[in-house]
Scaffold this motif. Structure first.
Motif, mmCIF file in Angstrom:
data_model
loop_
_atom_site.group_PDB
_atom_site.id
_atom_site.type_symbol
_atom_site.label_atom_id
_atom_site.label_comp_id
_atom_site.label_asym_id
_atom_site.label_seq_id
_atom_site.Cartn_x
_atom_site.Cartn_y
_atom_site.Cartn_z
ATOM 1 N N ASP A 67 1.154 -1.383 -0.256
ATOM 2 C CA ASP A 67 -0.143 0.112 0.129
ATOM 3 C C ASP A 67 1.174 1.142 0.254
ATOM 4 O O ASP A 67 2.284 0.856 0.117
ATOM 5 C CB ASP A 67 -1.015 -0.044 1.125
ATOM 6 N N PHE A 214 -13.729 -1.799 -10.650
ATOM 7 C CA PHE A 214 -13.125 -0.649 -11.477
ATOM 8 C C PHE A 214 -13.076 -1.741 -12.628
ATOM 9 O O PHE A 214 -12.869 -2.798 -12.717
ATOM 10 C CB PHE A 214 -12.106 -1.441 -10.541
ATOM 11 N N LYS A 216 -12.188 2.858 -13.912
ATOM 12 C CA LYS A 216 -13.208 4.048 -13.572
ATOM 13 C C LYS A 216 -12.735 4.203 -14.765
ATOM 14 O O LYS A 216 -13.377 5.764 -15.353
ATOM 15 C CB LYS A 216 -13.136 4.368 -12.356
ATOM 16 N N SER A 497 -8.424 10.864 -9.568
ATOM 17 C CA SER A 497 -7.744 10.595 -8.368
ATOM 18 C C SER A 497 -7.458 9.439 -8.047
ATOM 19 O O SER A 497 -7.356 8.671 -9.119
ATOM 20 C CB SER A 497 -9.285 10.939 -7.732
ATOM 21 N N GLY A 498 -7.004 8.684 -7.410
ATOM 22 C CA GLY A 498 -6.618 7.516 -7.168
ATOM 23 C C GLY A 498 -5.239 7.338 -7.893
ATOM 24 O O GLY A 498 -4.402 5.743 -7.665
ATOM 25 N N TYR A 500 -1.309 7.644 -6.645
ATOM 26 C CA TYR A 500 -0.227 8.659 -6.084
ATOM 27 C C TYR A 500 1.419 7.287 -5.997
ATOM 28 O O TYR A 500 1.358 6.644 -6.824
ATOM 29 C CB TYR A 500 -0.554 8.374 -4.189
ATOM 30 N N GLU A 508 1.338 3.962 -8.124
ATOM 31 C CA GLU A 508 0.143 3.102 -8.258
ATOM 32 C C GLU A 508 -0.932 3.847 -8.723
ATOM 33 O O GLU A 508 -1.347 4.750 -7.959
ATOM 34 C CB GLU A 508 -0.239 2.681 -6.864
ATOM 35 N N SER A 510 -3.652 1.687 -9.496
ATOM 36 C CA SER A 510 -5.159 0.574 -9.906
ATOM 37 C C SER A 510 -6.173 1.396 -9.890
ATOM 38 O O SER A 510 -7.458 0.569 -10.519
ATOM 39 C CB SER A 510 -4.326 -0.758 -9.063
ATOM 40 N N GLU A 511 -6.162 2.375 -9.272
ATOM 41 C CA GLU A 511 -8.029 2.621 -8.390
ATOM 42 C C GLU A 511 -8.063 3.714 -9.413
ATOM 43 O O GLU A 511 -8.872 4.964 -9.052
ATOM 44 C CB GLU A 511 -8.365 2.905 -7.206
ATOM 45 N N ILE A 512 -7.244 4.302 -10.968
ATOM 46 C CA ILE A 512 -7.297 5.936 -10.868
ATOM 47 C C ILE A 512 -8.916 6.241 -11.701
ATOM 48 O O ILE A 512 -9.428 4.984 -12.093
ATOM 49 C CB ILE A 512 -7.037 5.797 -12.169
ATOM 50 N N ALA A 513 -9.022 7.262 -11.274
ATOM 51 C CA ALA A 513 -10.391 7.578 -12.129
ATOM 52 C C ALA A 513 -9.892 9.021 -12.094
ATOM 53 O O ALA A 513 -9.821 10.531 -11.627
ATOM 54 C CB ALA A 513 -11.551 7.914 -10.256
#
Length: 516
Positions: A67, A214, A216, A497-498, A500, A508, A510-513
């Protein structure tokens, strides 16, 4: 109100249409991530560069991941148990996961991926990260057992590293050990679409992704942009939604742009210069010590990093498990000249300083080092190596005796989060190129023994003591000039967002939006 472009950026941004002319057209949910270099491969098992694994995480996943605080969390593994002797790990795998080619993720896929890197004939760069595995066995379709040759404390951390990806066995069978680098097939949120090696890597949404809701966004374009100011310009003009790294001197201007979020993050990235200890004059410890005394690390942090760095306090930076803090080498050019005289170089000497990077920050760093060394009589020619040159001349050089590297400006972050991967790949005897990255060709039997014993230990206090002894001995032997630990400076558009940057410099996404 949008702030005006900093001076010098107007022309650069005007050229971006030409720079980006070969990139795919973008839609509302297509995102451009501007990065500071080119991935040299899309095979996560055959790279030692963090930037490359950042890109491969778009389409590959492993059993675990880190993380944002470098804590391990499960991904394709749901749970695991370890035998009392620390040799046998049994993993319960996630069910219902598909590879991008429609085949099932299962225990056999884990076995195939790990046995590929364990085969020395495949000559993969990450072989030494996994060569303590003795065997991989399929217990049932979703249970896999891994037996180690010796107890290996950071094993789960190694599996959480982005290189430990699970590749589709069908894709490996189709493309083979080498060509899989151009046809990646994993279980990640995005499917590989296209790679123009100097221009971009594009990935598109995987509709069969196992993680609900996901990804997104429709696609990501990873855009290598070597020049710092151009990356900053792309953010200012909206031609990129994310950029890393950024020119430190433009922080204030970027922060003034109300369409951007600028983030200054913690880092475990240490910059250093290694010395080829097999070659004169660097086989003399007095010369290596002299160079350490000759460099003003505080000034380097200001000149090359605009203050977004601090002098390195040892071999392993703070934030890495089992790092041992030490006082930086003091700036003492008189002491440097005295040591050079004792070593038989009263008038200094000439040499070559290569940089592992072509970024403008790296250029500033090696120019500063050149000036500093000249003040004590050491005249160095400087050259920033292109990725192909770095691979051929340094990382893949077959014979240590004929290696042309002398002084080498580089950086490293322990992407497993602990001291083993900050020491073993860089400073153990087994890590001489082409195996790993001991570009100093440093060898100390005591250090090797400390590292080996720490790997087998399961006691935190014992490991801490062994790693302390190793770091102190390395610092004393001075195969490096530890320079600075830098900050991670990056920015995103407000719509993004998502995404960093992690402390090790990995990205990272994987949760990009994106917001509408």
């Amino acid at each position: 109100m949008k702030s005006p472009l900093p001076r010098g950026l107007t022309i650069a941004s005007g050229l971006l249409a030409l720079v980006l002319g070969t990139a795919p057209a973008l839609a509302a949910k297509d995102v451009v991530l501007a990065i500071g270099g080119q991935p040299e491969t899309l095979d996560p098992y055959n790279t030692n560069t963090t930037l490359t694994t950042a890109v491969t995480k778009s389409f590959y996943q492993g059993l675990f991941e880190f993380d944002k605080d470098l804590k391990v969390r499960p991904v394709l593994a749901e749970s695991y148990t370890v035998s009392d002797d620390g040799l046998v790990y049994t993993f319960k795998l996630r069910e219902g996961v598909k590879f991008h080619d429609g085949t099932d993720f299962n225990a056999e896929a884990v076995k195939v991926s790990l046995e590929r890197v364990l085969n020395p004939e495949n000559k993969l760069a990450r072989y030494n990260q996994f060569n303590r595995i003795d065997k991989v066995e399929v217990v049932s379709p979703y249970v896999v057992k891994i037996t180690l040759k010796d107890a290996f404390g950071p094993f789960i951390n190694s599996l959480a590293h982005a290189s430990a990806a699970i590749i589709s066995p069908a894709a490996l069978a189709k493309y083979g050990n080498k060509d899989i680098a151009f046809h990646p097939v994993g279980t990640g949120p995005f499917v590989f679409e296209d790679w123009k090696q100097t221009d971009y890597v594009k990935v598109k949404k995987f509709d069969g992704y196992w993680k609900k809701d996901f990804p997104k966004v429709d696609s990501i374009t990873w855009k290598p942009v070597l020049e710092n100011n151009t990356r900053a310009a792309m953010l200012q003009t909206g031609e990129a939604d994310f950029a890393f790294p950024l020119p430190y001197e433009q922080t204030a201007a970027l922060q003034a742009n109300d369409k951007l979020d600028v983030i200054i993050g913690p880092s475990i990235i240490e910059r250093y210069v290694s010395f080829n200890t097999l070659q004169k004059p660097f086989d003399d410890i007095r010369v290596r010590q002299a160079i350490n005394y000759a460099i003003n690390k505080e000034a380097l942090a200001k000149v090359a990093f605009n203050g977004f760095a601090s002098p390195a306090e040892g071999i392993v930076p703070e934030g890495v498990l089992y790092a041992h803090k030490m006082k930086p080498w003091p700036y003492d050019p008189a002491k440097a000249r005295e040591l050079l005289k004792e070593a038989g170089y009263p008038n200094g000497f000439e040499s070559i300083l290569w940089s592992a990077y072509t970024t403008t920050t790296a250029q500033k760093a090696i120019q500063f080092l050149q000036q500093q060394l000249a003040q004590v009589g050491i005249k160095v020619q400087i050259q920033a190596l292109e990725p192909g040159q770095r691979t051929e001349w340094v990382q893949s050089w077959p014979d240590p005796k004929t290696a042309k590297v002398r002084m080498y400006y580089a950086g490293w972050s322990s992407s497993t989060g602990e001291a083993d991967w900050a020491l073993r790949p860089l400073l153990s005897t087994e890590a001489w190129p082409p195996k790993l990255n001991n570009t100093a060709y440093y060898s100390n039997e005591e250090v090797d023994a400390y590292i080996a014993k720490a790997l087998r230990s399961v006691k935190d206090e014992e490991k801490a003591e062994l790693y302390r002894k190793a770091q102190e001995q390395i610092f004393k032997d001075a195969p490096w000039a530890p320079l600075v630990t830098e900050k991670n400076l990056y920015a995103t558009s407000k719509r993004l967002s998502g995404v960093y940057v992690m402390p090790d410099g990995n990205i990272e996404a994987s949760e990009i939006a994106v917001s509408e």
